[in-house]
Design an enzyme around this catalytic site. Sequence first.
Site, short mmCIF file in Angstrom:
data_model
loop_
_atom_site.label_atom_id
_atom_site.label_comp_id
_atom_site.label_asym_id
_atom_site.label_seq_id
_atom_site.Cartn_x
_atom_site.Cartn_y
_atom_site.Cartn_z
N ASP A 74 -18.86 22.47 -3.46
CA ASP A 74 -19.00 23.82 -4.00
C ASP A 74 -19.05 24.89 -2.92
OD1 ASP A 74 -21.74 22.79 -3.40
OD2 ASP A 74 -22.32 24.81 -4.03
N ASP A 77 -22.00 22.70 1.76
CA ASP A 77 -22.66 21.40 1.77
C ASP A 77 -21.68 20.33 1.29
OD1 ASP A 77 -22.46 21.88 -0.93
OD2 ASP A 77 -24.58 22.33 -1.20
N TYR A 225 -28.31 24.93 -8.88
CA TYR A 225 -27.49 25.44 -9.99
C TYR A 225 -28.23 25.28 -11.31
CZ TYR A 225 -23.77 26.07 -6.66
OH TYR A 225 -23.03 26.50 -5.58
N GLU A 462 -22.49 31.89 3.65
CA GLU A 462 -21.92 30.68 3.05
C GLU A 462 -20.80 31.03 2.07
OE1 GLU A 462 -23.49 26.43 1.25
OE2 GLU A 462 -24.76 28.20 0.98
#
Length: 481
Positions: A74, A77, A225, A462
Site C-alpha cells: 500500500d 511498508d 486501516y 510516505e
Amino acid sequence: MSLIQRLSVLGMAAMAMGLVASHDYGEALTKSILFYEGQRSGKLPPTQRITWRKDSALRDGFEIGVDLVGGYYDAGDNVKFTFPMAFSITMLAWSVLEFGQSLGTDLQHSLKAIQWGTDYLLKATSIPGFVFAQVGDPYGDHNCWERPEDMDTPRTPYAVSKEFPGSEVSAEIAAALAASSMVFRPINRGYSARLLKRARMVFEFADKYRGSYNDSLGPWACPFYCDYSGYQDELVWGAAWLLRATKAPYYRNYVLANIQNLDKSSSFAEFGWDTKHAGINVLVSRLIKSQTPKPFITNADKFVCSVLPESPTVSVSYLPGGLLIKPGGSNLQHATALSFLLLVYSRPLSKDSRVIHCGNVVATPARLLQVARSQVDYILGSNPLNMSYMVGYGKKFPERIHHRGSSLPSITLHPQHIDCTGGATYFYTNNPNPNLLTGAVVGGPDIKDSYADSRADFAHSEPTTYINAPLVGLLAYFKSH
C-alpha cells in the site's frame, strides 16, 4: 475563514502558480502510472520497468493452502492491506473509464496496473465465504526496515468470513471488480465477465453478512486501516458500481433503499479509502436522474460548495500556498481524490449548461476545473517551495521518502540479505534514497507549506497507492485540455 481570507488564499495560490513554468502533465501522467510497478508484490514480469525492484513474497498464503501471491504494497511498508488496495483499483478504473481516451500510450500501462490489482483481488475472494483482507503482520513489518525481497517477518493471512464479517473491505472489492469489468469489456470480454461475476458474488457476501472488519480484524487492521465511517457507505458504493456495470434494477433499488443508512454526521467533502460519501453522490448523480427529489444531485452540489474556497459553506481548509488540507497524515490523498470528483462532476454540469449556487457564490463548471487544476499544479511544483511532490518530476522533488525498497540498496548492488535491524543505518542516514521510486507522490507539505524531506516524518514523506490513483485521471484530462 472569511471571504477576504479565502480570496487571499486564491491570490497567493495564483502567485505561486506564476513562479513555475507550465507543467508537463503528460510526463507526470506517465510517471504516476509507473509508480505502481514499484509497489508490486509477487513474481515480477519481464516487462518490469522499475528494475531495482525484484520478486518478493512468493509464498503468501501457502501456509494455509491458498495462493495469495501478487497485489500491491500500500505504501512504504511490505504489508498487503486489501481495503486501500481495492479502493486504489476502483479509482484507477474510474480514471480510465472517464479519461481513457486521453491516456494515449499510457493506456496500456494503466490496464496492466489495474489487472495487477484485480488478479490479486480474484485470488483474495477465491474461496466462497472468505475474503482475505490482509497479508502480513503489520507490527512485525513496521518494526523492521527491510526490502520486500528480503522479508522474513510473518506473512500471516487475515480473512473475514460469515462468522467474522467485513462488509467494508468486501464491498470495496466488489466496487473495484465491477469498475474494472467495464474497463476490460471492450478488450477482453472473458476477463471482464469473470470480474463482474465475482463482483456480484462478493457484494452479496458483504451485504448478507454485515459487520465491520474492525470487530474481527481490529487488532491487526487498526490503527493502520481502521474503518472509521462504518460499512454502510461501502455497501452503497459497491452497489452503485454494480449498477453502472450492469444497469440492473436490483442495484438501483438497493442504492435508493440504503442511502438513508449513511452516516449523516459525515461532511459532504469526505472521500477516500475510508469514507465514500462524496464519491457516491457524484457517481450516482449521473446514474439515477429520474428520481424526485434528486438527493444525489443535491448532495453532489453540496459537495462542491463544501470544497470551493470562496463558498460560504466550505468545510475544508487551504494552505497559504493554495493546497486543500484536512486533518491527519498523507494529506495529498484528499487533494487528489476531491479534485478528481470536481473534475468528474464538472462534465455533466457543462453538458447541461448548469451552475451551482453556494449561497451568493455561483460555481461554474470552469471554476471546478480551475480548483482541481490548482491542486494538481501545487503537487507538481506551483507552490511556495517551488518543489514537486512527485518523485522524479521536476528539478526539485522529495529525495528521502519513507519507503523501504527505495531507501535500501537494490538486490543488484547488494545481493546479501539485509535483516530486520540491518536496515536501520539506511533509515537514519541523511543521504538521498538510492533507488528512485519514479512517480510516487508523498503525503505532502505541513500546515505551513513546508516540507522536511525526512524518512522519519512518514505522515508527509510516505507515498501511497491511493494518492496516485485519482491523480492518473486528473493528469490524463489536463494533458489533453
